[in-house]
Design an enzyme around this catalytic site. Structure first.
Site, PDB file in Angstrom:
ATOM      1  N   PHE A 143      56.250  14.508   5.722  1.00  0.00           N
ATOM      2  CA  PHE A 143      55.312  14.945   4.692  1.00  0.00           C
ATOM      3  C   PHE A 143      55.629  16.411   4.434  1.00  0.00           C
ATOM      4  CE2 PHE A 143      51.304  16.560   3.093  1.00  0.00           C
ATOM      5  CZ  PHE A 143      50.815  15.533   2.320  1.00  0.00           C
ATOM      6  N   ASP A 212      52.665  14.675  14.547  1.00  0.00           N
ATOM      7  CA  ASP A 212      51.680  14.660  13.474  1.00  0.00           C
ATOM      8  C   ASP A 212      51.142  13.229  13.365  1.00  0.00           C
ATOM      9  OD1 ASP A 212      50.427  14.351  10.971  1.00  0.00           O
ATOM     10  OD2 ASP A 212      51.533  16.052  10.150  1.00  0.00           O
ATOM     11  N   ARG A 386      52.054   2.360  -2.781  1.00  0.00           N
ATOM     12  CA  ARG A 386      51.622   2.493  -1.399  1.00  0.00           C
ATOM     13  C   ARG A 386      50.249   1.861  -1.225  1.00  0.00           C
ATOM     14  NH1 ARG A 386      50.667   8.004   1.884  1.00  0.00           N
ATOM     15  NH2 ARG A 386      48.914   8.032   0.455  1.00  0.00           N
TER      16      ARG A 386
HETATM   17  C1  LIG Z   1      47.968  13.855   4.826  1.00  0.00           C
HETATM   18  C2  LIG Z   1      48.997  14.606   5.606  1.00  0.00           C
HETATM   19  C3  LIG Z   1      48.911  15.998   5.736  1.00  0.00           C
HETATM   20  C4  LIG Z   1      47.848  16.761   5.005  1.00  0.00           C
HETATM   21  O1  LIG Z   1      47.728  18.073   5.388  1.00  0.00           O
HETATM   22  P1  LIG Z   1      46.488  18.933   4.870  1.00  0.00           P
HETATM   23  O2  LIG Z   1      46.675  20.250   5.443  1.00  0.00           O
HETATM   24  O3  LIG Z   1      45.246  18.211   5.310  1.00  0.00           O
HETATM   25  O4  LIG Z   1      46.520  18.938   3.370  1.00  0.00           O
HETATM   26  C5  LIG Z   1      49.850  16.631   6.544  1.00  0.00           C
HETATM   27  N1  LIG Z   1      50.818  15.931   7.175  1.00  0.00           N
HETATM   28  C6  LIG Z   1      50.910  14.590   7.052  1.00  0.00           C
HETATM   29  C7  LIG Z   1      51.984  13.854   7.776  1.00  0.00           C
HETATM   30  C8  LIG Z   1      50.017  13.904   6.245  1.00  0.00           C
HETATM   31  O5  LIG Z   1      50.132  12.580   6.106  1.00  0.00           O
END
Ligand SMILES: *Cc1c(COP(=O)(O)O)cnc(C)c1O
Length: 413
Positions: A143, A212, A386
């Site tokens: 992400f 994560d 998705r």
């Molecule tokens: C949804 C998501 C985020 C979101 O980060 P925010 O700081 O809450 O905007 C980060 N990493 C992953 C892998 C995600 O799926």
């Protein structure tokens, strides 16, 4: 135009799969959980991996927080209503959902901010042991925010970032590796990565593993303690249904807490926050991950939302998640003309999160039309449809209906 008219599937296939859905719903041990959420019968909500649905307990609780705790008690609520300790208290509520013993999880800030704390913290621990470690390996398909932040963390700590596909991490590890940042479930494809195996490989190389959990927390058992994960972060507004912008969580393994040197040492992480000392002395335990004043309204909405987990076994959630995604894939195969979509999510259960991703032409237009039929998934650039499956509030009839309306939509775009 219906699918039967366009000839994509035989009416018997619909009747057969609809009957099977009814049977699976009748056997579903989690089926009563749906009543704890605000949902409407006109739509099928397959976007709980982006924003979880609203648990019914939240509005009343938030009305009380605003009207009584803020409106009447005002500043007394920091102590009398437990506002000050909410980050660690709610952390303890999340801990069992990610396999963490008490004292290691705190809820604060966004996931992005916690990625920063965790990666810098991990690199500082690794370099404290061996200064020659100057490389951070990052999931090449991550992400984006994780990648952006890892880059900045690397610049601040004198490291370089190397993007690596998770499967290739073992081969990429070496004496220079300080930390490895990986997504447990790929947000685009829904692929579940091997957290136990990769964490073990990272440790064998003498580095730290940062995971994560945005797309796995609340969707499947994670086992942070059992698998030796060093640090982890995760969202609470996806499968944990905490609400838009609900604060994220940070896990720092107990054995690392003494060495965890947060790059954001705010006054809330001070051992004596009200001592107002000029120098920073970190608090012990998970509190060290706190930064500034917590966003109480969001935090307490999350706390109320976590009530839906009472009495829920994560193994049952995982079993239903896999059954839902299996059933969706079967329905898609039965209803959607061959070649119209490509399943991107792995077929094997060991490699699947709680999401199905389908690649198709005109995906953006398809999703827009599909949402108009009441089936809410989302589109991820450039060509991915998705669909997230939240086992607490979705049933098999929902899944059958979603696949049927998808097939119909694909026929008309
Ligand atoms: C949804 C998501 C985020 C979101 O980060 P925010 O700081 O809450 O905007 C980060 N990493 C992953 C892998 C995600 O799926």
């Amino acid at each position: 135009m219906s699918v039967t008219e366009t000839g994509s599937a035989h009416p018997e296939a619909y009747a057969h799969l609809a009957a099977e859905a009814a049977k699976l719903d009748a056997q579903d041990v989690l089926r009563d959980k749906r009543a704890e959420f605000v949902l409407d019968e006109d739509s099928v909500y397959l976007d709980g991996n982006s924003l979880g649905a609203l648990p019914k307990a939240v509005p009343g609780r938030i009305a009380d927080v605003i009207g009584r705790e803020w409106g009447e008690l005002r500043i007394r609520s920091w102590t009398e209503s437990g506002w000050w300790t909410a980050p660690e208290r709610i952390g303890e509520r999340i801990a069992p959902l990610v396999g963490a013993a008490p004292g290691q999880v705190v809820v604060a800030d966004s996931t992005s901010v916690n990625v920063f704390k965790a990666v810098v913290g991990a690199v500082r621990i690794a370099r404290g042991r061996d200064e020659a470690r100057d490389e951070i390996l990052v999931d090449a398909a991550t992400f984006p925010t994780d990648g952006y932040i890892a880059e900045s963390a690397a610049r601040l700590t004198g490291c370089t970032v190397r993007p690596v596909q998770p499967g290739e991490v073992p081969a990429a590890l070496g004496p220079r590796t300080a930390a490895v940042l990986l997504n447990h479930v790929d947000y685009r494809t829904g692929r579940l990565h091997d957290l136990p195996g990769l964490t073990a490989a990272v440790h064998e190389a003498g580095a730290l593993a940062v995971w994560d959990l945005c797309h796995s927390a609340g969707a499947l058992p994670v086992g942070l303690d059992a698998h030796g994960v060093d640090l982890a972060v995760g969202c609470t507004y996806k499968f944990l249904n905490g609400g838009p912008g609900a604060p994220a969580f940070l896990y720092v393994r107990a054995e690392h807490q003494g060495a965890f040197d947060s790059p954001l040492p705010g006054w809330n992480g001070h051992v004596e926050p009200f001592g107002m000392e000029p120098g920073f002395r970190p608090a012990d335990g998970s509190l060290r991950g706190r930064v500034g004043t917590p966003d109480i309204l969001s935090l307490l909405a999350l706390e109320a939302a976590l009530g839906v987990w009472d009495g829920v076994e994560l193994d049952a959630v995982r079993a239903k998640s896999l059954a839902l995604t299996d059933f969706f894939l079967r329905c898609v195969e039965a209803y959607v003309p061959e070649g119209r979509v490509e399943v991107v999510t792995p077929a094997g259960h060991a490699e699947r999160g709680s999401q199905v991703a389908l690649r198709c032409a005109d995906a953006a237009a398809v999703m827009e039309r599909l949402i108009a039929t009441g089936v809410v998934g989302d589109f991820r650039s450039p060509d991915i449809l998705r669909f997230g499956f939240t086992p607490l509030y979705l049933g098999f009839a929902d899944v059958e209906r979603a696949a049927r309306l998808l097939a119909e939509t694909l026929d008309t775009v």
